[in-house]
Motif scaffolding. Sequence first.
Motif, PDB file in Angstrom:
ATOM      1  N   GLU A 171       0.891  -1.226  -0.097  1.00 25.94           N
ATOM      2  CA  GLU A 171      -0.082  -0.078  -0.001  1.00 25.94           C
ATOM      3  C   GLU A 171       0.737   1.315   0.057  1.00 25.94           C
ATOM      4  OE1 GLU A 171       1.309  -1.067   3.746  1.00 25.94           O
ATOM      5  OE2 GLU A 171      -0.405  -2.293   2.867  1.00 25.94           O
ATOM      6  N   GLU A 172       0.197   2.416  -0.419  1.00 20.36           N
ATOM      7  CA  GLU A 172       0.732   3.707  -0.272  1.00 20.36           C
ATOM      8  C   GLU A 172      -0.056   4.709   0.645  1.00 20.36           C
ATOM      9  OE1 GLU A 172       2.499   4.886  -4.106  1.00 20.36           O
ATOM     10  OE2 GLU A 172       3.237   2.989  -4.265  1.00 20.36           O
ATOM     11  N   SER A 173       0.571   5.709   1.025  1.00 21.65           N
ATOM     12  CA  SER A 173      -0.244   6.600   2.255  1.00 21.65           C
ATOM     13  C   SER A 173      -0.467   7.831   1.272  1.00 21.65           C
ATOM     14  CB  SER A 173       0.992   6.887   3.016  1.00 21.65           C
ATOM     15  OG  SER A 173       0.303   7.843   4.032  1.00 21.65           O
ATOM     16  N   PHE A 174      -1.898   8.250   1.827  1.00 18.90           N
ATOM     17  CA  PHE A 174      -2.406   9.396   1.242  1.00 18.90           C
ATOM     18  C   PHE A 174      -2.837  10.081   2.720  1.00 18.90           C
ATOM     19  CE2 PHE A 174      -2.759   6.482  -2.021  1.00 18.90           C
ATOM     20  CZ  PHE A 174      -2.770   7.448  -3.299  1.00 18.90           C
ATOM     21  N   ASP A 175      -2.310  11.200   2.899  1.00 17.49           N
ATOM     22  CA  ASP A 175      -2.426  11.961   4.369  1.00 17.49           C
ATOM     23  C   ASP A 175      -3.609  13.077   4.185  1.00 17.49           C
ATOM     24  OD1 ASP A 175      -0.108  10.505   5.207  1.00 17.49           O
ATOM     25  OD2 ASP A 175       1.033  12.163   5.257  1.00 17.49           O
ATOM     26  N   ILE A 176      -4.620  12.999   5.287  1.00 12.95           N
ATOM     27  CA  ILE A 176      -5.457  13.735   5.326  1.00 12.95           C
ATOM     28  C   ILE A 176      -5.331  14.391   6.671  1.00 12.95           C
ATOM     29  CG2 ILE A 176      -7.976  14.207   5.003  1.00 12.95           C
ATOM     30  CD1 ILE A 176      -7.816  11.286   3.460  1.00 12.95           C
ATOM     31  N   THR A 177      -5.745  15.859   6.848  1.00 11.08           N
ATOM     32  CA  THR A 177      -6.047  16.427   7.979  1.00 11.08           C
ATOM     33  C   THR A 177      -7.667  16.170   8.180  1.00 11.08           C
ATOM     34  OG1 THR A 177      -4.104  18.003   7.878  1.00 11.08           O
ATOM     35  CG2 THR A 177      -5.941  18.479   9.570  1.00 11.08           C
ATOM     36  N   ILE A 178      -8.044  15.684   9.564  1.00 16.02           N
ATOM     37  CA  ILE A 178      -9.291  15.722   9.860  1.00 16.02           C
ATOM     38  C   ILE A 178      -9.465  16.883  10.911  1.00 16.02           C
ATOM     39  CG2 ILE A 178     -11.180  14.326  10.846  1.00 16.02           C
ATOM     40  CD1 ILE A 178     -10.319  13.282   8.128  1.00 16.02           C
ATOM     41  N   LEU A 182      -7.380  29.056  15.411  1.00 13.39           N
ATOM     42  CA  LEU A 182      -6.859  30.304  14.412  1.00 13.39           C
ATOM     43  C   LEU A 182      -7.399  31.628  14.956  1.00 13.39           C
ATOM     44  CD1 LEU A 182      -8.339  28.742  11.061  1.00 13.39           C
ATOM     45  CD2 LEU A 182      -6.015  28.647  12.115  1.00 13.39           C
ATOM     46  N   SER A 183      -6.346  32.508  14.777  1.00  8.81           N
ATOM     47  CA  SER A 183      -6.596  33.914  15.254  1.00  8.81           C
ATOM     48  C   SER A 183      -7.155  34.537  14.054  1.00  8.81           C
ATOM     49  CB  SER A 183      -4.979  34.625  15.603  1.00  8.81           C
ATOM     50  OG  SER A 183      -4.395  34.790  14.470  1.00  8.81           O
ATOM     51  N   GLU A 184      -7.736  35.664  14.325  1.00 10.74           N
ATOM     52  CA  GLU A 184      -8.304  36.531  13.199  1.00 10.74           C
ATOM     53  C   GLU A 184      -7.258  36.851  12.156  1.00 10.74           C
ATOM     54  OE1 GLU A 184     -10.583  40.025  13.984  1.00 10.74           O
ATOM     55  OE2 GLU A 184     -11.619  39.032  15.915  1.00 10.74           O
ATOM     56  N   ALA A 185      -6.183  36.762  12.277  1.00 12.13           N
ATOM     57  CA  ALA A 185      -4.752  37.030  11.498  1.00 12.13           C
ATOM     58  C   ALA A 185      -4.459  35.834  10.714  1.00 12.13           C
ATOM     59  CB  ALA A 185      -3.686  37.622  11.965  1.00 12.13           C
ATOM     60  N   ASP A 186      -4.768  34.532  11.057  1.00 14.80           N
ATOM     61  CA  ASP A 186      -4.396  33.160  10.727  1.00 14.80           C
ATOM     62  C   ASP A 186      -5.220  33.210   9.434  1.00 14.80           C
ATOM     63  OD1 ASP A 186      -2.555  32.589  12.460  1.00 14.80           O
ATOM     64  OD2 ASP A 186      -4.053  31.518  13.557  1.00 14.80           O
ATOM     65  N   LEU A 187      -4.472  32.412   8.387  1.00 15.87           N
ATOM     66  CA  LEU A 187      -4.888  32.112   7.029  1.00 15.87           C
ATOM     67  C   LEU A 187      -4.551  30.605   7.068  1.00 15.87           C
ATOM     68  CD1 LEU A 187      -3.689  34.629   4.688  1.00 15.87           C
ATOM     69  CD2 LEU A 187      -5.883  34.602   5.664  1.00 15.87           C
ATOM     70  N   LEU A 188      -5.452  29.841   6.310  1.00 13.64           N
ATOM     71  CA  LEU A 188      -5.444  28.400   6.333  1.00 13.64           C
ATOM     72  C   LEU A 188      -5.786  27.798   5.021  1.00 13.64           C
ATOM     73  CD1 LEU A 188      -4.825  25.813   7.840  1.00 13.64           C
ATOM     74  CD2 LEU A 188      -7.141  25.554   8.408  1.00 13.64           C
ATOM     75  N   ILE A 189      -4.977  27.040   4.135  1.00 16.72           N
ATOM     76  CA  ILE A 189      -5.163  26.513   3.213  1.00 16.72           C
ATOM     77  C   ILE A 189      -5.986  24.966   3.348  1.00 16.72           C
ATOM     78  CG2 ILE A 189      -4.266  25.479   1.038  1.00 16.72           C
ATOM     79  CD1 ILE A 189      -2.200  27.547   1.144  1.00 16.72           C
ATOM     80  N   GLY A 190      -7.049  24.889   2.860  1.00 18.33           N
ATOM     81  CA  GLY A 190      -7.875  23.565   3.109  1.00 18.33           C
ATOM     82  C   GLY A 190      -7.405  22.484   2.501  1.00 18.33           C
ATOM     83  N   ARG A 191      -6.458  22.403   1.631  1.00 14.80           N
ATOM     84  CA  ARG A 191      -6.127  21.158   0.704  1.00 14.80           C
ATOM     85  C   ARG A 191      -5.738  20.087   1.636  1.00 14.80           C
ATOM     86  NH1 ARG A 191      -1.343  19.669  -3.238  1.00 14.80           N
ATOM     87  NH2 ARG A 191      -2.160  18.432  -4.766  1.00 14.80           N
ATOM     88  N   HIS A 192      -6.265  18.762   1.242  1.00 14.21           N
ATOM     89  CA  HIS A 192      -6.116  17.463   1.895  1.00 14.21           C
ATOM     90  C   HIS A 192      -6.416  17.609   3.186  1.00 14.21           C
ATOM     91  CE1 HIS A 192      -2.234  17.335  -0.932  1.00 14.21           C
ATOM     92  NE2 HIS A 192      -3.397  16.810  -1.376  1.00 14.21           N
ATOM     93  N   SER A 193      -7.735  18.289   3.520  1.00 23.75           N
ATOM     94  CA  SER A 193      -8.461  18.388   4.758  1.00 23.75           C
ATOM     95  C   SER A 193      -9.920  17.987   4.593  1.00 23.75           C
ATOM     96  CB  SER A 193      -8.240  19.643   5.226  1.00 23.75           C
ATOM     97  OG  SER A 193      -7.169  20.089   5.351  1.00 23.75           O
ATOM     98  N   ILE A 194     -10.653  17.260   5.600  1.00 23.36           N
ATOM     99  CA  ILE A 194     -11.787  16.941   5.553  1.00 23.36           C
ATOM    100  C   ILE A 194     -12.293  17.719   7.078  1.00 23.36           C
ATOM    101  CG2 ILE A 194     -13.629  15.125   6.099  1.00 23.36           C
ATOM    102  CD1 ILE A 194     -11.760  13.434   4.544  1.00 23.36           C
ATOM    103  N   ARG A 229      -6.200  14.428  -4.923  1.00 24.26           N
ATOM    104  CA  ARG A 229      -6.920  15.453  -4.532  1.00 24.26           C
ATOM    105  C   ARG A 229      -7.568  15.567  -3.443  1.00 24.26           C
ATOM    106  NH1 ARG A 229      -9.641  14.393 -10.236  1.00 24.26           N
ATOM    107  NH2 ARG A 229      -8.022  14.787 -11.621  1.00 24.26           N
ATOM    108  N   ILE A 230      -7.808  14.439  -2.457  1.00 23.89           N
ATOM    109  CA  ILE A 230      -8.311  14.147  -1.473  1.00 23.89           C
ATOM    110  C   ILE A 230      -7.301  14.189  -0.177  1.00 23.89           C
ATOM    111  CG2 ILE A 230      -9.745  12.681   0.114  1.00 23.89           C
ATOM    112  CD1 ILE A 230     -10.924  11.929  -2.751  1.00 23.89           C
ATOM    113  N   GLY A 231      -6.193  13.360  -0.370  1.00 20.67           N
ATOM    114  CA  GLY A 231      -5.295  13.124   0.442  1.00 20.67           C
ATOM    115  C   GLY A 231      -3.677  13.377  -0.234  1.00 20.67           C
ATOM    116  N   CYS A 232      -2.852  13.844   0.537  1.00 14.12           N
ATOM    117  CA  CYS A 232      -1.334  13.929  -0.267  1.00 14.12           C
ATOM    118  C   CYS A 232      -0.757  12.640  -0.109  1.00 14.12           C
ATOM    119  CB  CYS A 232      -0.692  14.779   0.978  1.00 14.12           C
ATOM    120  SG  CYS A 232       1.095  15.257   0.116  1.00 14.12           S
ATOM    121  N   TRP A 233      -0.726  12.372  -1.579  1.00 11.32           N
ATOM    122  CA  TRP A 233      -0.200  10.962  -1.975  1.00 11.32           C
ATOM    123  C   TRP A 233       1.504  10.910  -1.670  1.00 11.32           C
ATOM    124  CZ3 TRP A 233       1.107   9.567  -7.673  1.00 11.32           C
ATOM    125  CH2 TRP A 233       1.776   8.256  -7.630  1.00 11.32           C
TER     126      TRP A 233
END
Length: 118
Positions: A43-50, A60-72, A107-111
């Motif tokens: 198998e190979e790993s696909f990493d996802i933030t849950i 997250l503070s009001e000044a924080d930015l977050l990219i949502g890639r590979h997140s559920i 596209r869902i998890g980081c291969w």
Amino acid sequence: MLYEIKYLISPDIDDLESFIPEKKGEFCFLLQMMIGEKGIEGEESFDITICSPKWLQNNLSEADLLIGRHSIIVQQFYYPQIFNFLNEQLNSCQGDSWEEMAKKMGRIGCWEFEDYRE
């Protein structure tokens, strides 16, 4: 070719199936989805933030930015729901080759080999 989720693991949680967040509805962790060819070892790993919206709101503070890639993002952690969702996604990403399927699932998890070059 048919592919399957061999198992889900997390370096942050010992037992995903019985995981209960310390604070109700507030969690964020790495989930590793291990995918391989059906009926074949390996198998190979696909990493996802849950994570939950409550965790985002409280971390997250009001000044924080977050990219949502590979997140559920889910309100509550319910292992069967997440497993079934990922399994449905994998079933919709079947392809003629491992690379074809892995790029779609990437596209869902980081291969783990997403940007690999010899």
